[in-house]
Design an enzyme around this catalytic site. Structure first.
Site, short mmCIF file in Angstrom:
data_model
loop_
_atom_site.label_atom_id
_atom_site.label_comp_id
_atom_site.label_asym_id
_atom_site.label_seq_id
_atom_site.Cartn_x
_atom_site.Cartn_y
_atom_site.Cartn_z
N ALA A 35 -4.96 -10.52 -2.77
CA ALA A 35 -6.37 -10.25 -3.04
C ALA A 35 -6.68 -8.75 -3.10
O ALA A 35 -7.59 -8.32 -3.80
CB ALA A 35 -7.22 -10.92 -1.97
N THR A 79 -9.55 -5.89 -5.31
CA THR A 79 -10.78 -5.35 -4.69
C THR A 79 -11.35 -4.21 -5.55
O THR A 79 -12.56 -4.03 -5.61
CB THR A 79 -10.53 -4.84 -3.26
OG1 THR A 79 -9.47 -3.88 -3.28
CG2 THR A 79 -10.18 -5.96 -2.30
N ARG A 81 -9.18 -10.78 4.18
CA ARG A 81 -8.98 -10.24 5.54
C ARG A 81 -9.23 -8.75 5.65
O ARG A 81 -9.22 -8.22 6.76
CB ARG A 81 -7.56 -10.55 6.01
CG ARG A 81 -7.34 -12.01 6.21
CD ARG A 81 -5.90 -12.33 6.53
NE ARG A 81 -5.74 -13.78 6.55
CZ ARG A 81 -5.69 -14.54 5.46
NH1 ARG A 81 -5.75 -14.00 4.27
NH2 ARG A 81 -5.58 -15.84 5.55
N HIS A 122 -1.36 -19.94 -5.87
CA HIS A 122 -2.53 -20.59 -5.27
C HIS A 122 -3.51 -21.11 -6.30
O HIS A 122 -4.69 -21.29 -5.99
CB HIS A 122 -3.22 -19.60 -4.29
CG HIS A 122 -2.36 -19.28 -3.09
ND1 HIS A 122 -2.60 -18.22 -2.26
CD2 HIS A 122 -1.26 -19.90 -2.60
CE1 HIS A 122 -1.68 -18.19 -1.30
NE2 HIS A 122 -0.85 -19.19 -1.49
N CYS A 126 -7.64 -38.58 -10.30
CA CYS A 126 -6.92 -38.87 -11.54
C CYS A 126 -6.37 -37.62 -12.22
O CYS A 126 -5.76 -37.71 -13.28
CB CYS A 126 -7.80 -39.65 -12.52
SG CYS A 126 -9.09 -38.65 -13.30
N CYS A 186 -15.76 -36.90 -10.87
CA CYS A 186 -15.09 -37.01 -12.16
C CYS A 186 -15.83 -37.97 -13.09
O CYS A 186 -16.20 -39.08 -12.68
CB CYS A 186 -13.66 -37.50 -11.90
SG CYS A 186 -12.69 -37.70 -13.39
N SER A 206 -1.94 -9.01 2.71
CA SER A 206 -1.75 -8.88 4.16
C SER A 206 -0.40 -9.49 4.57
O SER A 206 0.04 -9.31 5.70
CB SER A 206 -2.89 -9.56 4.91
OG SER A 206 -2.92 -10.95 4.59
P1 NAD Z 1 -5.70 -10.85 2.24
O1 NAD Z 1 -7.20 -10.81 2.12
O2 NAD Z 1 -5.11 -11.55 3.39
O3 NAD Z 1 -5.16 -9.35 2.28
C1 NAD Z 1 -5.54 -8.37 1.35
C2 NAD Z 1 -4.89 -7.08 1.77
O4 NAD Z 1 -5.15 -6.12 0.76
C3 NAD Z 1 -5.44 -6.50 3.07
O5 NAD Z 1 -4.36 -6.23 3.96
C4 NAD Z 1 -6.15 -5.21 2.66
O6 NAD Z 1 -5.98 -4.16 3.59
C5 NAD Z 1 -5.46 -4.87 1.35
N1 NAD Z 1 -6.28 -4.17 0.37
C6 NAD Z 1 -7.58 -4.34 0.09
N2 NAD Z 1 -7.96 -3.54 -0.94
C7 NAD Z 1 -6.85 -2.84 -1.29
C8 NAD Z 1 -6.59 -1.86 -2.29
N3 NAD Z 1 -7.54 -1.44 -3.13
N4 NAD Z 1 -5.34 -1.35 -2.40
C9 NAD Z 1 -4.35 -1.77 -1.55
N5 NAD Z 1 -4.55 -2.69 -0.58
C10 NAD Z 1 -5.77 -3.24 -0.46
O7 NAD Z 1 -5.16 -11.38 0.88
P2 NAD Z 1 -3.82 -12.17 0.53
O8 NAD Z 1 -2.68 -11.59 1.29
O9 NAD Z 1 -3.80 -12.27 -0.94
O10 NAD Z 1 -4.01 -13.63 1.11
C11 NAD Z 1 -5.23 -14.32 1.11
C12 NAD Z 1 -5.53 -15.41 0.13
O11 NAD Z 1 -6.67 -14.92 -0.49
C13 NAD Z 1 -4.64 -15.71 -1.00
O12 NAD Z 1 -4.30 -17.02 -0.86
C14 NAD Z 1 -5.54 -15.64 -2.27
O13 NAD Z 1 -5.46 -16.86 -2.98
C15 NAD Z 1 -6.92 -15.56 -1.73
N6 NAD Z 1 -7.92 -14.69 -2.41
C16 NAD Z 1 -7.82 -14.38 -3.72
C17 NAD Z 1 -8.76 -13.54 -4.30
C18 NAD Z 1 -8.59 -13.22 -5.75
O14 NAD Z 1 -8.08 -14.05 -6.52
N7 NAD Z 1 -8.99 -12.03 -6.18
C19 NAD Z 1 -9.80 -13.01 -3.55
C20 NAD Z 1 -9.89 -13.37 -2.19
C21 NAD Z 1 -8.93 -14.20 -1.62
#
Ligand code: NAD
Length: 255
Positions: free
Chosen positions: A24, A28, A36, A121, A132, A154, A196
């Site tokens: 994720a 961002t 997280r 995911h 279905c 559905c 993370s």
């Molecule tokens: P996570 O939220 O657990 O961790 C994200 C990590 O990214 C954090 O440790 C944070 O410090 C770091 N981070 C944030 N912004 C950053 C940047 N600009 N540069 C570098 N690092 C940065 O996310 P995860 O490990 O992907 O696991 C969580 C679950 O979240 C996954 O299953 C995913 O499916 C889901 N998710 C997906 C999205 C999306 O599709 N964009 C958004 C939210 C959550």
């Protein structure tokens, strides 16, 4: 950081099977909150686990309220410099695959061929019937929820609809997981970006790559459980680091 970028670019240039593993945090900088990180989604909402979705009408309503709130963000976002840098690495023939935990489709939007992106995911833009397996565009179903259908069902069989994303307690798509395992075991460089590294089973893949001799590179804003084992750790923004890595690579042949 310059030395680290030079090192990363050298490894990328020499790699024959570089795998990027994204979370994720890579999105961002496109405006999507992570789970997280500071201000992440879990600081505001508790996740609905699959067993609750199946067992409780309240949980199903809460689940769809969550999607009603967050889905519009996913429809507006565009790839950021980090996604674009990975797509550029791919264009230059230096990327075996992107394994992503993200559901946002931003790697596809950045220009990778669909077969290069493994979505562990699932994907937010499709919704499936849990009975279905009929599938629908999520925006169509969101419009039904907006119109008052608090838990959409559905059209074909009356089963519960759920976005094609993997909830806690739900199995990962089998084919995606087995491709991810094969690619991770074969990687010579395993580059994790914005994760993370705590969500299993996906978070086991860096360990698998390490065991099989890959160089592990971690680009993340905050610490991860793999930092001590990694060959290179860069605690900085994904967009800054990956753009700098592309700059540090040799120019493409046509330049
Ligand atoms: P996570 O939220 O657990 O961790 C994200 C990590 O990214 C954090 O440790 C944070 O410090 C770091 N981070 C944030 N912004 C950053 C940047 N600009 N540069 C570098 N690092 C940065 O996310 P995860 O490990 O992907 O696991 C969580 C679950 O979240 C996954 O299953 C995913 O499916 C889901 N998710 C997906 C999205 C999306 O599709 N964009 C958004 C939210 C959550």
């Amino acid at each position: 950081m310059d030395k680290q970028i030079t090192q990363l670019a050298q490894w990328a240039a020499r790699s024959t099977s570089l795998v990027a593993f994204t979370g994720a945090g890579i999105s961002t900088e496109s405006g999507l909150p992570d789970f997280r990180g500071p201000g992440g989604i879990w600081s505001r909402r508790r996740p609905v686990v699959l067993s609750d979705f199946l067992a409780s009408a309240d949980a199903r309503r809460e689940y769809w309220r969550f999607y009603l709130d967050f889905f519009p963000d996913f429809t507006r976002v565009r790839p950021n410099p980090a996604h674009l840098a990975l797509a550029e690495l791919d264009r230059r023939g230096r990327l075996a695959a992107v394994i992503t935990q993200n559901i946002d489709r931003l790697h596809h939007a950045a220009g990778h061929a669909p077969e290069k992106v493994i979505e562990l995911h699932g994907r937010i833009d499709r919704t499936v019937c849990l009975s279905c397996a009929q599938d629908y565009p999520t925006d169509q179903i969101i419009r039904r929820v907006e119109a008052g259908e608090s838990v959409p069902v559905c059209d074909h069989c009356g089963g519960w609809l759920k976005p094609a994303t993997v909830s806690f307690g739900q199995d990962l798509p089998r084919e995606a997981l087995s491709r991810a395992v094969r690619l991770s075991a074969a990687a010579d460089v395993f580059l994790t970006v914005g994760s993370s590294l705590t969500v299993h089973p996906a978070a086991a893949l860096p360990g698998l790559a390490l065991q099989n001799g890959a160089r592990l590179v971690i680009i993340n804003a905050t610490d991860t459980p793999y930092d001590d084992a990694a060959h290179l750790v860069i605690h900085d923004s994904a967009g800054t680091v990956l753009s700098a890595m592309i700059q540090a690579l040799d120019p493409p042949p046509s330049a």
